[in-house]
Design a protein around this motif. Structure first.
Motif, PDB file in Angstrom:
ATOM      1  N   LEU A  18       0.832  -1.201   0.000  1.00 10.83           N
ATOM      2  CA  LEU A  18       0.000   0.000   0.000  1.00 10.83           C
ATOM      3  C   LEU A  18       0.869   1.254   0.000  1.00 10.83           C
ATOM      4  O   LEU A  18       0.633   2.210  -0.750  1.00 10.83           O
ATOM      5  CB  LEU A  18      -0.896  -0.022   1.250  1.00 10.83           C
ATOM      6  CG  LEU A  18      -2.227   0.705   1.139  1.00 10.83           C
ATOM      7  CD1 LEU A  18      -3.152  -0.040   0.174  1.00 10.83           C
ATOM      8  CD2 LEU A  18      -2.886   0.803   2.518  1.00 10.83           C
ATOM      9  N   LEU A  19       1.916   1.217   0.848  1.00 14.05           N
ATOM     10  CA  LEU A  19       2.825   2.357   0.948  1.00 14.05           C
ATOM     11  C   LEU A  19       3.517   2.602  -0.391  1.00 14.05           C
ATOM     12  O   LEU A  19       3.653   3.752  -0.834  1.00 14.05           O
ATOM     13  CB  LEU A  19       3.870   2.098   2.047  1.00 14.05           C
ATOM     14  CG  LEU A  19       4.912   3.208   2.264  1.00 14.05           C
ATOM     15  CD1 LEU A  19       4.248   4.452   2.845  1.00 14.05           C
ATOM     16  CD2 LEU A  19       6.027   2.731   3.189  1.00 14.05           C
ATOM     17  N   ALA A  20       3.916   1.492  -1.052  1.00 13.39           N
ATOM     18  CA  ALA A  20       4.573   1.610  -2.351  1.00 13.39           C
ATOM     19  C   ALA A  20       3.628   2.227  -3.378  1.00 13.39           C
ATOM     20  O   ALA A  20       4.018   3.108  -4.157  1.00 13.39           O
ATOM     21  CB  ALA A  20       5.057   0.233  -2.815  1.00 13.39           C
ATOM     22  N   ALA A  21       2.385   1.776  -3.361  1.00 12.37           N
ATOM     23  CA  ALA A  21       1.396   2.311  -4.292  1.00 12.37           C
ATOM     24  C   ALA A  21       1.176   3.795  -4.041  1.00 12.37           C
ATOM     25  O   ALA A  21       1.136   4.617  -4.972  1.00 12.37           O
ATOM     26  CB  ALA A  21       0.083   1.545  -4.149  1.00 12.37           C
ATOM     27  N   LEU A  22       1.075   4.143  -2.773  1.00 17.95           N
ATOM     28  CA  LEU A  22       0.851   5.532  -2.371  1.00 17.95           C
ATOM     29  C   LEU A  22       2.022   6.417  -2.807  1.00 17.95           C
ATOM     30  O   LEU A  22       1.834   7.520  -3.335  1.00 17.95           O
ATOM     31  CB  LEU A  22       0.710   5.575  -0.841  1.00 17.95           C
ATOM     32  CG  LEU A  22      -0.360   6.506  -0.278  1.00 17.95           C
ATOM     33  CD1 LEU A  22      -1.738   6.094  -0.791  1.00 17.95           C
ATOM     34  CD2 LEU A  22      -0.331   6.461   1.248  1.00 17.95           C
TER      35      LEU A  22
END
Lengths: 635, 71
Positions: free
Chosen positions: A250-254
């Motif tokens: 999720l952090l990577a996507a964000l």
């Protein structure tokens, strides 16, 4: 045909190594092509092939994981590598894949080392046994020996079965089972264990347990179960990891959405693997439990080990733990009565008692010169008369016995029992008893028909190692206490001799449990050391129950959190400090893991860390954690 | 009839690898209880002799990228 099959087998066995080496070679070739020969396209091709070779296995594992609805490290690495290839960063893709394969290979190798620590124990039992059958001796597989058969063990040979010695005498090295380094003298009737070494004479052993039904096999099974049981830290971390990995995605996507920086978001995937965090606890626990097992200490599991790491008070049962448990009569005094007669009378009263003091009094009675009239009969030695049975007999638990014999009431016991029976105790008796108690002995009164006729002093020698053990625990910052059914004065004398911090005296068996509970209520994490049978309730009550001399007694191993196979008090400071070291080790590893991820995260966001460097950091931290955990194998 | 077979896998590199093998074995038709322990490398599989051969079990572990050894 066969060659090809062998080759395939060999490849399968060394697949991780071969794959890691191939992708590594292609990585180096790619680097050479680009930097040395400046062939950009060829370099990219080599790197791409390298990424594919190394990535195939990773992607396959990722696929299997995904199919079961979970996201693991393989998924993250696959995503990162595929992403890197898509944006043309072949260099990073190949680097990540190669380093990850190499890391996997090294991790498996090192983990394998901790796993084989126990295997050494298994290999101790010989495969064959020489058995006496139908008048001759035959060599048969050790597991085919039947209970009751006689096994012949040559000097220097390993004993292949559990059994009792039928004939022969020898010194047996029991280190594999009990951890004792000194060989133990064995004579007919004594028990021997499979896997131990017969050092001197030839032995004939009547088998009682063979194959998988031997003490050593049971120990190994127990140790494995202990290693497999998850420690609380492990469970917590695994629960955390379940959310952590999707969180990183999720952090990577964000990050990508906010910065549009593909490399940065892919790098996050690579460093976000919780590998070092997850692998720490099992490595530390397996290493510690394996190490303990090899030196004769059985730990029941990671949970107990973690709790033992917090111990700040060790309570010892006195008799048989701090002392040798071989109580003997040290002296007797008659008051208006013959001292030997006092012992004879006491022996009658105690004959049916199972108390350890009773045995000592009976032994003393047996050693007495027989009374005049039966001693000699016309020069011929007459057999010594046995101690007669009492007419009836009652035990007052923790106080003594009351018996009747030949129309007399005989009471043998402590002051409390005498007070209960309204017996008047003359000052001379009280003084004798006090003196003996101040010397660390236990004194019992002998009363006939309401009159004190004498007192018997009993002594249970301290183990030579006791003072050193107590001191070692003190040095480790652990308080010590002694629990005993003995009176205050005896307890105090023994406590002073051993150098113990605290003692609780005059405890009835059930009060030992209460004493443990009161130590715990004071906020201590309490370990109780006892024999595992009589002390079973207090061992169960304590935070950590430690049973001594547990080899051969399955109940002790079953109920205790830790079991010392031998009667070796000196293993206690070792077990306590190993537990403390393990707990520290767990925290160190969490620290290493968290710190690495923190540093790498900072590196990613400041642009210092790219995919391959990130992977290097990640793998490095995993290996450091494994190696740190493995230190416990050699503690 | 239900049988139990044990293997040793010494080359698990992370706890989740053990989990993957456990799931892969569990998905074989005719396999019952499966226990895979990362810490000791012990694999214990309960299987139906009539429907699964130990070779299939071994191959499944190998396909996951690990080397089973007889226990």
């Amino acid at each position: 045909m066969k060659d090809i099959r062998d080759l395939k087998r060999a490849f399968r066995r060394h697949r991780t190594a071969v794959v890691a080496a191939t992708s590594g070679a292609l990585f180096v070739i790619g680097w050479l092509l680009d930097v040395v020969w400046a062939l950009g396209a060829a370099s990219s091709a080599a790197l791409l092939v390298g990424a594919l070779v190394g990535g195939y296995d990773i992607a396959k594992k990722a696929y299997y994981t995904l199919r079961t609805g979970t996201v693991g490290i393989n998924t993250l690495v696959t995503l990162a590598a595929v992403g890197a290839i898509l944006i043309g960063e072949y260099w990073e893709a190949a680097g990540v894949v190669f380093l990850f394969s190499l890391g996997n290979y090294l991790e498996a190798r090192t983990m394998g080392k901790t796993r084989t620590a126990l295997k050494e124990l298994l290999e101790l039992t010989p495969d064959t046994a020489t058995v006496r059958r139908e008048g001759t001796t035959v060599e048969v597989p050790a597991r085919d020996v039947e209970a009751g058969e006689t096994v012949i063990v040559k000097p220097g040979g390993k004993i292949p079965v559990d059994g009792d010695i039928g004939e022969g005498e020898s010194a047996v090295n029991q280190a594999p089972v009990t951890g004792e380094s000194a060989p133990v003298r064995k004579t007919p009737g004594d028990e021997v264990y499979a896997g131990t070494v017969n050092q001197e004479g030839a032995l004939e052993v009547v088998a009682t347990g063979t194959g998988s039904d031997t003490t050593l096999q049971r120990i190994i099974r127990r140790v494995e179960e202990a290693q497999e049981a998850k420690a609380p830290t492990e469970t917590t971390i695994e629960r955390f990891a379940k959310y952590y990995t999707p969180g990183i995605i999720l952090l990577a996507a964000l990050t990508y959405l906010l910065t549009r920086n593909v490399v940065m978001s892919l790098t996050l995937l690579v460093i976000g693997c919780p590998g070092a965090l997850v692998i720490g606890p099992p490595v530390s626990i397996v290493s510690a439990i394996g190490n303990a097992a090899r030196t004769g200490v059985l730990m029941k599991g990671g949970e107990h080990l973690e709790r033992a790491g917090k111990i700040d008070l060790v309570a010892f049962d006195k008799t048989g733990t701090l002392t040798k448990g071989e109580t003997a009569v040290a002296g007797s005094e008659g008051f208006g009565y013959d001292a030997e007669e006092v012992i004879r009378l006491a022996a009658i009263a105690e004959k049916k008692s199972e108390h350890h003091l009773a045995d000592a009094i009976l032994d003393a009675a047996a050693d007495l010169t027989p009374p005049e009239d039966t001693a000699t009969d016309g020069g011929a030695v007459v057999e010594r008369p046995a101690v007669p049975d009492p007419d009836d007999f009652d035990v007052a638990a923790g106080k003594g016995v009351v018996a009747h014999y030949g129309g007399h009431e005989i009471v043998v016991g402590n002051r409390a029992l005498l007070d209960e029976h309204d017996v008047d105790v003359p000052d001379a008796v009280t003084q004798y008893v006090r003196e003996r108690e101040h010397a660390g002995e236990t004194a019992v009164h002998v009363v006939r028909d309401g009159t004190v006729i004498g007192a018997i002093a009993l002594r249970d020698e301290l183990r030579e190692s006791a003072p050193g053990v107590v001191q070692a625990l003190k040095d480790a910052g652990v308080r010590t206490a002694m629990l005993t059914g003995d009176n205050e004065r005896t307890a105090q004398a023994v406590a002073e001799e051993v150098g113990i911090d605290d003692y609780r005296a005059a405890l009835l068996p059930e009060e030992k449990q209460e004493a443990i509970r009161s130590f715990m209520d004071e906020g201590n994490v309490v370990a109780m050391v006892g024999d595992g049978i009589n002390d079973a309730p207090s061992l169960a009550t304590a935070d950590v129950g430690i049973a001594m001399g547990a080899a051969g007694t399955d109940t002790a191993i079953e109920t205790a959190d830790m079991a010392l196979m031998a009667d070796d008090l000196e293993r206690i400071p070792y077990a306590v400090s190993l537990s403390k070291a393990t707990r520290l080790n767990l925290f160190e590893n969490i620290g290493i893991a968290v710190l690495t991820v923190g540093l790498l995260l900072a590196g990613v966001f400041t642009g210092y860390v790219q995919m391959a460097t990130g992977m290097l950091g990640h793998i490095g931290s995993v290996l450091v954690v494994i190696l740190n955990g493995m230190r416990l194998l050699r503690y | 009839m239900s049988e139990t077979v044990q293997f040793r896998v010494m080359d698990f590199s992370c706890p989740s690898c053990a989990g993957n093998v456990e799931r892969a074995l569990g998905s074989i038709d005719g396999v019952g209880e499966v226990e895979v322990h990362f810490s000791t490398g012990r694999v214990e599989v309960e299987y139906d002799e009539g429907r699964v051969a130990t070779d299939d079990i071994e191959r499944t572990i190998e396909n996951q990228g690990y080397t089973p050894q007889p226990a």
